[in-house]
Design a protein around this motif. Structure first.
Motif, mmCIF file in Angstrom:
data_model
loop_
_atom_site.group_PDB
_atom_site.id
_atom_site.type_symbol
_atom_site.label_atom_id
_atom_site.label_comp_id
_atom_site.label_asym_id
_atom_site.label_seq_id
_atom_site.Cartn_x
_atom_site.Cartn_y
_atom_site.Cartn_z
ATOM 1 N N PRO A 214 -1.089 -7.364 -11.057
ATOM 2 C CA PRO A 214 -1.485 -6.924 -12.398
ATOM 3 C C PRO A 214 -2.522 -5.795 -12.410
ATOM 4 O O PRO A 214 -2.378 -4.823 -13.160
ATOM 5 C CB PRO A 214 -2.043 -8.195 -13.050
ATOM 6 C CG PRO A 214 -1.374 -9.312 -12.322
ATOM 7 C CD PRO A 214 -1.209 -8.830 -10.905
ATOM 8 N N ARG A 215 -3.593 -5.942 -11.611
ATOM 9 C CA ARG A 215 -4.630 -4.906 -11.648
ATOM 10 C C ARG A 215 -4.086 -3.572 -11.170
ATOM 11 O O ARG A 215 -4.336 -2.521 -11.766
ATOM 12 C CB ARG A 215 -5.824 -5.334 -10.798
ATOM 13 C CG ARG A 215 -7.071 -4.436 -11.013
ATOM 14 C CD ARG A 215 -7.956 -4.389 -9.788
ATOM 15 N NE ARG A 215 -7.246 -3.841 -8.647
ATOM 16 C CZ ARG A 215 -7.002 -2.547 -8.462
ATOM 17 N NH1 ARG A 215 -7.375 -1.642 -9.366
ATOM 18 N NH2 ARG A 215 -6.337 -2.128 -7.394
ATOM 19 N N LEU A 216 -3.320 -3.586 -10.082
ATOM 20 C CA LEU A 216 -2.768 -2.350 -9.538
ATOM 21 C C LEU A 216 -1.761 -1.726 -10.522
ATOM 22 O O LEU A 216 -1.739 -0.513 -10.718
ATOM 23 C CB LEU A 216 -2.095 -2.621 -8.197
ATOM 24 C CG LEU A 216 -1.488 -1.394 -7.501
ATOM 25 C CD1 LEU A 216 -2.564 -0.345 -7.205
ATOM 26 C CD2 LEU A 216 -0.763 -1.803 -6.220
ATOM 27 N N TYR A 217 -0.932 -2.591 -11.145
ATOM 28 C CA TYR A 217 0.026 -2.076 -12.127
ATOM 29 C C TYR A 217 -0.712 -1.377 -13.267
ATOM 30 O O TYR A 217 -0.323 -0.272 -13.694
ATOM 31 C CB TYR A 217 0.889 -3.209 -12.683
ATOM 32 C CG TYR A 217 1.843 -2.737 -13.761
ATOM 33 C CD1 TYR A 217 3.085 -2.215 -13.434
ATOM 34 C CD2 TYR A 217 1.475 -2.797 -15.104
ATOM 35 C CE1 TYR A 217 3.948 -1.753 -14.430
ATOM 36 C CE2 TYR A 217 2.325 -2.340 -16.102
ATOM 37 C CZ TYR A 217 3.555 -1.820 -15.759
ATOM 38 O OH TYR A 217 4.404 -1.354 -16.744
ATOM 39 N N LEU B 181 7.470 1.963 -10.738
ATOM 40 C CA LEU B 181 6.410 1.036 -11.164
ATOM 41 C C LEU B 181 6.926 -0.384 -11.336
ATOM 42 O O LEU B 181 6.166 -1.351 -11.247
ATOM 43 C CB LEU B 181 5.804 1.506 -12.498
ATOM 44 C CG LEU B 181 4.511 2.324 -12.438
ATOM 45 C CD1 LEU B 181 4.100 2.752 -13.830
ATOM 46 C CD2 LEU B 181 3.384 1.524 -11.794
ATOM 47 N N LYS B 182 8.229 -0.526 -11.591
ATOM 48 C CA LYS B 182 8.783 -1.862 -11.828
ATOM 49 C C LYS B 182 8.635 -2.757 -10.608
ATOM 50 O O LYS B 182 8.649 -3.990 -10.716
ATOM 51 C CB LYS B 182 10.251 -1.755 -12.216
ATOM 52 C CG LYS B 182 10.477 -1.081 -13.561
ATOM 53 C CD LYS B 182 11.962 -0.972 -13.887
ATOM 54 C CE LYS B 182 12.196 -0.306 -15.235
ATOM 55 N NZ LYS B 182 13.647 -0.185 -15.549
ATOM 56 N N ALA B 183 8.491 -2.123 -9.439
ATOM 57 C CA ALA B 183 8.374 -2.915 -8.207
ATOM 58 C C ALA B 183 6.944 -3.374 -7.940
ATOM 59 O O ALA B 183 6.700 -4.110 -6.976
ATOM 60 C CB ALA B 183 8.893 -2.102 -7.020
ATOM 61 N N HIS C 139 -4.466 0.595 -20.544
ATOM 62 C CA HIS C 139 -4.186 0.059 -19.202
ATOM 63 C C HIS C 139 -5.398 0.209 -18.276
ATOM 64 O O HIS C 139 -5.681 -0.681 -17.454
ATOM 65 C CB HIS C 139 -2.960 0.755 -18.607
ATOM 66 C CG HIS C 139 -1.671 0.251 -19.168
ATOM 67 N ND1 HIS C 139 -1.014 0.884 -20.193
ATOM 68 C CD2 HIS C 139 -0.931 -0.855 -18.857
ATOM 69 C CE1 HIS C 139 0.088 0.195 -20.482
ATOM 70 N NE2 HIS C 139 0.167 -0.857 -19.692
ATOM 71 N N LYS C 140 -6.110 1.325 -18.406
ATOM 72 C CA LYS C 140 -7.285 1.520 -17.554
ATOM 73 C C LYS C 140 -8.397 0.542 -17.934
ATOM 74 O O LYS C 140 -9.137 0.056 -17.057
ATOM 75 C CB LYS C 140 -7.771 2.968 -17.652
ATOM 76 C CG LYS C 140 -6.830 3.947 -16.941
ATOM 77 C CD LYS C 140 -7.290 5.381 -17.047
ATOM 78 C CE LYS C 140 -6.350 6.296 -16.254
ATOM 79 N NZ LYS C 140 -6.736 7.711 -16.307
ATOM 80 N N ASP D 298 0.832 -1.218 0.000
ATOM 81 C CA ASP D 298 0.000 0.000 0.000
ATOM 82 C C ASP D 298 0.863 1.263 0.000
ATOM 83 O O ASP D 298 0.537 2.261 -0.644
ATOM 84 C CB ASP D 298 -0.916 0.012 1.231
ATOM 85 C CG ASP D 298 -2.017 -1.029 1.138
ATOM 86 O OD1 ASP D 298 -2.226 -1.563 0.021
ATOM 87 O OD2 ASP D 298 -2.651 -1.313 2.168
ATOM 88 N N TRP D 299 1.968 1.224 0.753
ATOM 89 C CA TRP D 299 2.865 2.377 0.842
ATOM 90 C C TRP D 299 3.448 2.711 -0.537
ATOM 91 O O TRP D 299 3.489 3.877 -0.951
ATOM 92 C CB TRP D 299 3.981 2.044 1.833
ATOM 93 C CG TRP D 299 5.009 3.125 2.032
ATOM 94 C CD1 TRP D 299 4.951 4.152 2.912
ATOM 95 C CD2 TRP D 299 6.266 3.245 1.356
ATOM 96 N NE1 TRP D 299 6.087 4.932 2.823
ATOM 97 C CE2 TRP D 299 6.913 4.390 1.874
ATOM 98 C CE3 TRP D 299 6.904 2.499 0.362
ATOM 99 C CZ2 TRP D 299 8.164 4.810 1.424
ATOM 100 C CZ3 TRP D 299 8.141 2.908 -0.089
ATOM 101 C CH2 TRP D 299 8.765 4.053 0.445
ATOM 102 N N LEU D 300 3.871 1.706 -1.281
ATOM 103 C CA LEU D 300 4.468 1.921 -2.602
ATOM 104 C C LEU D 300 3.433 2.491 -3.584
ATOM 105 O O LEU D 300 3.718 3.438 -4.332
ATOM 106 C CB LEU D 300 5.036 0.606 -3.142
ATOM 107 C CG LEU D 300 5.651 0.674 -4.548
ATOM 108 C CD1 LEU D 300 6.818 1.657 -4.590
ATOM 109 C CD2 LEU D 300 6.086 -0.731 -5.007
ATOM 110 N N ALA D 301 2.232 1.910 -3.563
ATOM 111 C CA ALA D 301 1.190 2.396 -4.478
ATOM 112 C C ALA D 301 0.850 3.853 -4.177
ATOM 113 O O ALA D 301 0.686 4.680 -5.087
ATOM 114 C CB ALA D 301 -0.054 1.517 -4.352
ATOM 115 N N THR D 302 0.746 4.193 -2.897
ATOM 116 C CA THR D 302 0.420 5.578 -2.518
ATOM 117 C C THR D 302 1.560 6.507 -2.909
ATOM 118 O O THR D 302 1.337 7.636 -3.373
ATOM 119 C CB THR D 302 0.148 5.663 -1.002
ATOM 120 O OG1 THR D 302 -0.885 4.749 -0.662
ATOM 121 C CG2 THR D 302 -0.278 7.068 -0.613
#
Length: 870
Positions: free
Chosen positions: A101-104, A95-97, A138-139, A58-62
């Motif tokens: 799939p859905r979140l990427y 983003l590479k981390a 992607h969306k 969650d931290w990385l996505a935020t």
């Protein structure tokens, strides 16, 4: 003390909230507030170092969301676009981390969207569409992985709308309309009303680009209505673009009112300098169009300071020009020329970067030419004028007209009035060509401003010679141009698409020039589309061929036993051209200002007399004043013409404030059949039109009226087979359908005339507003229209004697005759007058004769006129 996983989750949640709040602020033109909120969110994230897999995820996505937003919003407040793009490239590494799939797909879609936005900001619109394509792909992939995709549609709609904007800037009208219409439709299908309103705004901008101002305004109004129904704040950008559409149509007062609402909000929100400076520049332009010179100067000066800080050279130049024009206009009108005015104009011109701002520099020099001519420095003016380049294909009409005016004024100063008239004639021909390309009558009225000073100069030159026939020709050449256009059916779809693309590319090139972006690719595409449009037969706008200007001989022949009186003013001199049979004479009538004041005071008195059941002492007092003003007008305007007029019926072509005179009130004209027309050309066209072959009669009663229920009941006795629409049945669609092909339409409805463009006058019907421009879509407009209970003929005149109001719009759309009041009319008076008028028609009298008999019964409470032909 160690931070628990629960605490870390709370920190991440707050950071996400700050990210959403920052984006909302930036989207509401509060970029500084937005970037502060985003950086606070990033600082919160920096305070924790999660170890647990779920928390780290969650931290990385935020962090990616915040970093992407900071790079994008920050580019508008400090770092610039290059810095923003670099920041997004860094985010791409993060983003590479992301291995889910859905979140990427979601995060990659946001990143590509932001990258496309920044490319648009520097004019790289073609490149931006590739990033929007990737973002949408992607969306779509992310949505396909959602169990319920509807709640996640918002970002997808945002990218679809933004790609539509990119295509709009590229002049690719077909793809732009496809994206924007799809966004509206998708939002509505999923109940996302706010998002549907968001997408309507750029769709309105697209319609504005191709010249369809009514469609643009309707879309803007629909957006605003949706926002209000949802109790959402109206985005300042929506009102700004609505004001731009209004200015495009020449509706400067209404545009100014919208901008006056925007400015305090933007100041309170501390909007970024660029946006605020742009709104102030628009407000200055609107003030200049309405001759509010002090306000124009104030806002132009403020806009110049703000845009100078922002660094937009085009905006600085445009603000400088507006301020100079206000100063020059005031100097020429008062003949008090500031010593340094020429130097200021030339200094401004010399300081503008070339060739990017060549047009603005030339405008500043032309203003200097006019000042030097007024100071009597003819040689200096001539020298400056040699530095003004000829206009190109995309040069503005404003530039073309001002250059012609300078050349004409120089010719006058040199004593060559024939050359001056030749320049004016060429300028007005240029203006006609522009009108032929406008794409809709709704824009024609707005162009009258550009020919005003040319027309005034022509009349002044010709009037000095006291040649009535020649003055007749020039006044017909310069007045009421909108009425010369014949409505035609819609053009071939392929041609319509090409014409739309040409207009869209016109605007795209001007926008790119404004932003300092390259235009070579756009110009090449413009030339290609223009060739295709000509190949398909584009030679006029959708309003068809201009009617030829009427010759004096054909007007005299059509008059027969009638007389035509055409009023003309120059400075404060008022004259009448009287045409009777083979004669054409000029009669001087004294002060134009005196006649205008009498007309104004007469209308004030008639308005005061309108209400039913006024106390008798008040009626006598106001009636006495009205009679005095009517006598003054009669003495100044009509009695000097009596030897020429005899007892003939009249065709009156007023000028300026005289359009507001209810002629049947004047003592010498009581019971005389009178037709009022915007020009002899317009009258001749209406007189020769055949009208509707049907006997169809339509009676309409709009909502909110008190005294017309009995009126329509009486009219049914005259027209037993009439098609009657009242109450909830009187909708916009049903009324338009009924009016199509009607011989006679009687309309009792509230309405409003638009003082700056007739096509935006309106009637209030059961389900909303019927605009005058919608009448142009009828295959066969009603031959005669009678307005009974509103002021839709009430005339305020814009530059060029363009008559205003719903009545005038009907005449321009093809109706032959319009009967309407010029002042307020009481319910009882209107009902009685309409009963008398329709009885006269039923007995075989023509409209002008039936109305003359009707008005004569009680002239001061029945201020109706017959417009068009009678």
């Amino acid at each position: 003390m160690a931070v628990t996983q629960l605490d870390q989750a709370e920190v991440i949640r707050k950071a996400r909230e700050l990210q959403r709040a920052g984006i909302d602020a930036a989207c509401s033109a509060r970029q500084r507030e937005g970037i502060l909120l985003l950086r606070r969110g990033m600082a919160l994230l920096d305070s924790v170092h999660p170890v647990a897999e779920r928390i780290r995820h969650d931290w990385l996505a935020t962090r990616i969301r915040l970093a992407s937003s900071i790079a994008t919003v920050g580019s508008e407040t400090s770092g610039g676009v290059a810095s923003g793009l670099a920041g997004l490239d860094d985010v791409r590494l993060l983003l590479k981390a992301v291995d889910e799939p859905r979140l990427y797909a979601e995060l990659r879609g946001q990143l590509d969207h932001n990258y496309g936005l920044l490319l648009m900001a520097v004019g790289r619109n073609e490149e931006s569409t590739a990033y929007f394509d990737s973002s949408l792909a992607h969306k779509e992939a992310a949505l396909a992985m959602e169990k319920d995709p509807a709640p996640s549609l918002d970002p997808y709609l945002g990218t679809l709308t933004t790609r539509g904007l990119a295509y709009t800037r590229l002049g690719d009208i077909r793809r732009a309309r496809r994206d924007l219409a799809s966004a509206v439709s998708l939002a509505e299908r999923n109940g996302l009303r706010a998002q549907a309103a968001d997408a309507r705004r750029p769709l309105g901008t697209l319609e504005l680009r191709v010249g369809n101002v009514p469609a643009a305004l309707r879309l803007y109004e629909e957006s605003e209505r949706i926002y209000r129904s949802l109790d959402l704040e109206i985005p300042p950008l929506l009102r700004y673009e609505r004001a731009e559409a209004l200015l495009t149509a020449g509706l400067a007062e209404e545009a100014g009112a919208h901008l006056d609402e925007i400015l305090p909000v933007m100041l309170e929100q501390r909007s970024i300098t660029r946006d605020l400076g742009g709104v102030e520049l628009f407000r200055a332009s609107a003030a200049l169009m309405t001759d509010d010179l002090e306000l124009a100067r104030t806002y132009a000066s403020s806009a110049r300071r703000r845009t100078l800080r922002w660094g937009c050279q085009t905006c600085v130049a445009n603000a400088t020009i507006v301020g100079l024009r206000a100063d020059v206009r005031e100097a020429l009108s008062t003949n008090e020329i500031p010593v340094n005015l020429t130097a200021r104009a030339l200094r401004a011109a010399n300081g503008m970067p070339m060739p990017r701002l060549a047009d603005q520099a030339a405008l500043a020099r032309m203003l200097a030419v006019r000042v030097e001519l007024r100071k009597g420095k003819r040689k200096r003016a001539a020298e400056l004028l040699t530095r003004i380049p000829q206009p190109g294909r995309l040069t503005s009409v404003d530039y073309r007209m001002l250059r012609r005016l300078c050349r004409a004024e120089l010719a006058v100063a040199e004593g060559d009035k024939a050359k001056a008239l030749a320049e004016i004639r060429a300028g007005l021909t240029d203006l006609d060509r522009v009108r032929d390309r406008m794409g809709g009558l709704e824009l024609l009225s707005g162009t009258a401003l550009h020919g005003r000073e040319l027309a005034d100069l022509a009349v002044k030159i010709v009037l000095e010679r006291a040649d009535a026939a020649r003055l007749f020709g020039w006044t017909e050449r310069t007045r009421a141009q909108s009425y010369r256009y014949e409505p035609v059916a819609a053009t071939d779809p392929d041609l319509a698409e090409r014409v739309g693309e040409v207009r869209g590319l016109d605007q795209a090139i001007h926008q790119a020039q404004h932003d300092g972006h390259p235009t070579a690719v756009l110009r090449a595409k413009h030339a290609e589309r223009l060739r295709e449009a000509h190949r398909l037969g584009w030679h006029t706008g959708r309003w068809g061929r201009p009617r030829p200007i009427s010759r004096l001989a054909e007007v005299a022949e059509e008059l027969g036993e009638r007389a035509l009186v055409s009023f003309v003013s120059s400075d404060d001199d008022l004259v009448a051209i009287v045409v009777t049979g083979e004669r054409c004479e000029l009669v001087r009538l004294g002060s134009a200002a005196l006649a205008a004041e009498s007309a104004r005071m007469l209308n004030v008195d008639l308005d005061a007399l309108a209400p039913d059941q006024l106390p008798a002492p008040l009626v006598q007092s106001v009636l006495g004043s009205a009679r005095k003003q009517a006598e003054r007008l009669d003495t100044q305007l009509i009695r000097p013409l009596e030897r020429l007029l005899g007892d003939r019926g009249l065709v009156v072509v007023p000028t300026g404030p005289l359009f507001a005179v209810p002629w049947g009130v004047l003592p010498s004209l009581r019971s005389r059949p009178i037709v009022v027309a915007p020009s002899a050309t317009a009258w001749l066209g209406a007189e020769r039109s055949t009208g509707s072959p049907s006997r169809k009669v339509v009676l309409v009663r709009g909502p909110g009226l008190v005294g017309t229920r009995g009126e329509l009941a009486k009219l049914v006795t005259h027209y037993r087979t009439a098609h009657t629409l009242t109450g909830p049945d009187a909708t916009v669609k049903s009324v338009l359908q009924a009016l199509d092909g009607a011989d006679l339409a009687h309309i009792a409805a509230h309405g409003a005339h638009e003082p700056e463009n007739a096509l935006f006058s309106r009637l209030e019907l059961a389900d909303g507003t019927l605009f005058a421009h919608e009448m142009a879509g009828l295959a066969q407009p009603p031959s005669q229209v009678v307005f009974a209970s509103c002021e839709l003929a009430l005339n305020r005149i814009r530059s060029g004697d363009e008559v205003l109001g719903f009545a005038s719009a009907l005449l321009a759309s093809g109706s032959r005759t319009v009967i309407a009041p010029l002042s307020r009319v009481g319910d009882e008076a209107a009902t009685a007058a309409m009963d008398d008028y329709h009885r006269g028609l039923a007995e075989g009298a023509g409209p002008a004769t039936a109305l003359a008999d009707t008005v004569a019964v009680d002239p001061f409470r029945r201020p109706f006129v017959c417009l068009g032909a009678g």
